[in-house]
Each structure stands twice: as structure tokens, then as C-alpha cells.
Design a protein around this motif. Sequence first.
Motif, PDB file in Angstrom:
ATOM      1  N   ASP A 120       0.828  -1.178  -0.003  1.00  0.00           N
ATOM      2  CA  ASP A 120      -0.117  -0.047  -0.108  1.00  0.00           C
ATOM      3  C   ASP A 120       1.019   1.258  -0.075  1.00  0.00           C
ATOM      4  O   ASP A 120       0.390   1.996  -0.830  1.00  0.00           O
ATOM      5  CB  ASP A 120      -1.046   0.220   1.161  1.00  0.00           C
ATOM      6  CG  ASP A 120      -1.957  -1.146   1.349  1.00  0.00           C
ATOM      7  OD1 ASP A 120      -2.271  -1.567   0.022  1.00  0.00           O
ATOM      8  OD2 ASP A 120      -2.664  -1.301   2.234  1.00  0.00           O
ATOM      9  N   GLN A 123       2.195   2.257  -3.500  1.00  0.00           N
ATOM     10  CA  GLN A 123       1.540   2.617  -4.662  1.00  0.00           C
ATOM     11  C   GLN A 123       1.956   4.068  -5.013  1.00  0.00           C
ATOM     12  O   GLN A 123       1.761   4.787  -4.113  1.00  0.00           O
ATOM     13  CB  GLN A 123       0.312   2.181  -4.457  1.00  0.00           C
ATOM     14  CG  GLN A 123      -0.137   0.880  -4.339  1.00  0.00           C
ATOM     15  CD  GLN A 123      -1.529   0.886  -4.110  1.00  0.00           C
ATOM     16  OE1 GLN A 123      -2.493   1.447  -4.380  1.00  0.00           O
ATOM     17  NE2 GLN A 123      -1.827  -0.403  -3.418  1.00  0.00           N
ATOM     18  N   GLN A 126      -0.480   8.568  -4.949  1.00  0.00           N
ATOM     19  CA  GLN A 126      -1.580   8.575  -4.179  1.00  0.00           C
ATOM     20  C   GLN A 126      -1.609   9.885  -3.585  1.00  0.00           C
ATOM     21  O   GLN A 126      -0.825  10.466  -3.240  1.00  0.00           O
ATOM     22  CB  GLN A 126      -1.341   7.578  -2.883  1.00  0.00           C
ATOM     23  CG  GLN A 126      -1.270   6.187  -3.479  1.00  0.00           C
ATOM     24  CD  GLN A 126      -1.196   5.425  -2.370  1.00  0.00           C
ATOM     25  OE1 GLN A 126      -2.174   5.223  -1.465  1.00  0.00           O
ATOM     26  NE2 GLN A 126      -0.167   4.633  -1.962  1.00  0.00           N
TER      27      GLN A 126
END
Length: 153
Positions: A120, A123, A126
Motif C-alpha cells: 500500500d 503505490q 496517491q
Amino acid sequence: TNSFQAFQEFLYSSNFGADVIQDRWRTFCGGEVSETTSYDTAGFSSHLWCLESLSAYTDDTKLKTRAWFERSLIDYMYRHHAGSQAWKLFWIGANSTTMPLPTDSGYDDRVEKAQAFLGDFMQLNQAKFVGDYAQESDNWDDLYTGGGGWDET
């Protein structure tokens, strides 16, 4: 410069690119030591503030330095993935040698949680990590190839 010198210089571009990425990482995450010494809810402890939580950043310096780290990483990937490169990028990922710490019980579960966290965390683009510095992802090819497109050879 003759072609031999240019080739010799290019041999080191992958090393230089990796150094730039590492420098951007240190600027983003390595400069501030966390005060947390206990295990967090994910089951591991970190001494880097950026690995403490997946919460959105509110400090503009953190947003900006994360964006510069990401741009350096993306630029490296675009420049070393294919074509007549002397050193091709064939894999990229994130790992930690300290997260989680081996223990007698629950180590496998904590490894799973650490892998999910890093998945997470890494990534790219974001908004919670780069804020207004986010790039339009459909323009990445134009931004990083000068409009020439992704070279799939």
C-alpha cells in the motif's frame, strides 16, 4: 564526445539513477527519526516516520519530498526498462530488512502484514502521500518519454 566515451558513461547511468533514488528516499523519509519505540497495530516497530502509518500527510515538505522520490523512481523505470540499454530494469519492489523483527511467535502473520503495508505504501501517485504534487497518470508516457511513448522493445 565519441561513441565509446558515451557508452562508457552510460554504463554508470543505472548506478547514478539508483543513487538519485536513494538520495530522494533519504530526503523524504530518512531525515526524521520516529519517537515510537513500541510495536504498532500492524505488529511491527519502525524508526522511520514514513513507515509508521498509511495516514495522509499534511506537511507540505513531506508531500513534496515524497513526490520527488516518486518522480525519480518513475524516471528511472522509464529510462532503464527496455531498448538498447546496457542495464535493463527487470524488477522493482519494496522490502524491509527490519520490518517485522523476527520473534518466536506470530512472525509469519507479521511478515504478511508488513508486505501488505509496503504494498500500500509504495503505490505511486496517491493523493494522500503527494497532495497537489500528484501527476495525471494518463500523462506519464508524455512526461517521461518526451512524447515518444513507451518503448516496448
